[in-house]
Enzyme design. Structure first.
Site: not given
Ligand code: KIV
Length: 270
Positions: A42-43, A81, A110, A112, A179
């Site tokens: 989600d970056s 994510d 993934k 968090e 992280e």
């Molecule tokens: O969203 C993302 O790219 C991430 C990385 C920073 C691990 O979670």
């Protein structure tokens, strides 16, 4: 690259090379360069949409980009994510949304956090959805954490991250992503749990590494609203394109340095 094969890499002491990816072109290129896992992170809210953080990313965004990445690969593992608001509130919503991401092409999702969401992770795993737990600095909590800060510096905070990792490991997560934590803590966690650890700003002793592709190429200069000259790259990033002649060669150099344990060096760790 199935989850089983990834675990075998770890058993053989081979590091896992993971990289973010948001479209089919980069997916093809990354697969050809030897990336083991493509993370549809989600970056993308920051590096594609220009936002200050990941909080505005939607399920539709994640489904769209997962479909695009899946179109470009033949055998890489795809991790996606779950965006903020898609899983934390209740386990039924989490399952519904995780299934949508799997239908879009993800092999694993993934999420968090630790303590509060262990029951959510457990429900997903019980229903056959592989899960990676993202601990340490968790970008979806950037406001609560008071900004982009290293986590686990005090004994209490380090203990909390260790406990979360152990809890998540007990319920059967496939990976723990760490992280921005001290390298020494990441090493202790890696040695204490069965699930492979993937680090970003977490030292060389994790079982694998992940970077954001824009950081690997040295092209991210902060949110759209800020001047590029006001941006300072985080310590854990490295521009692999600086010494290579092409994007594919830069990704290959990253894979080689991860596998040889040359990246991250102390200079890229806390
Ligand atoms: O969203 C993302 O790219 C991430 C990385 C920073 C691990 O979670």
């Amino acid at each position: 690259m199935s989850l089983e094969k990834l675990k075998k890499l770890v058993t053989r002491n081979e590091k896992i090379a993971m990289l973010t990816c948001y479209d089919a072109t980069f997916a093809k290129l990354s697969e050809a360069a030897g990336i083991d896992v493509l993370l549809v992170g989600d970056s993308l809210g920051m590096v594609l949409q220009g936002a200050e953080n990941t909080l505005s990313v939607s399920m539709q965004d994640m489904e769209y980009h997962t479909t695009s990445v899946a179109a470009g690969v033949t055998n890489s593992c795809i991790m996606t994510d779950m965006p903020v608001g898609s899983y934390e509130q209740d386990k039924e919503t989490a399952l519904l949304n995780a299934k949508k991401l799997m239908a879009a092409g993800a092999d694993i999702v993934k999420i968090e956090g630790g303590g509060d969401i262990v029951h959510i992770a457990r429900h997903l795993i019980d229903q056959g959805i592989p899960v990676c737990a993202h601990l340490g600095f968790t970008p979806q909590s950037v406001v609560q954490l008071g900004g982009y800060r290293i986590q686990g510096k005090t004994d209490e905070s380090a203990h909390g991250i260790m406990e979360d990792a152990i809890e998540m490991d007990k319920i059967g997560v496939s990976f723990v992503l760490l992280e921005m934590v001290p390298a020494v803590l990441a090493k202790q966690i890696t040695e204490s749990i069965k699930a492979p650890t993937i680090g970003i700003g977490a030292g060389v002793d994790c079982d694998g590494q992940v970077l954001v592709i824009q950081d690997l190429l040295g092209i991210y200069t902060g949110p759209a609203s800020k001047k590029p000259e006001d941006f300072k790259s985080p310590r854990f990033t490295k521009n692999f394109l600086a010494e290579q002649h092409s994007i594919q060669a830069a990704i290959q150099a990253y894979v080689t340095e991860v596998k040889n344990k040359n990246f991250p060096s102390a200079q890229h760790s806390y």
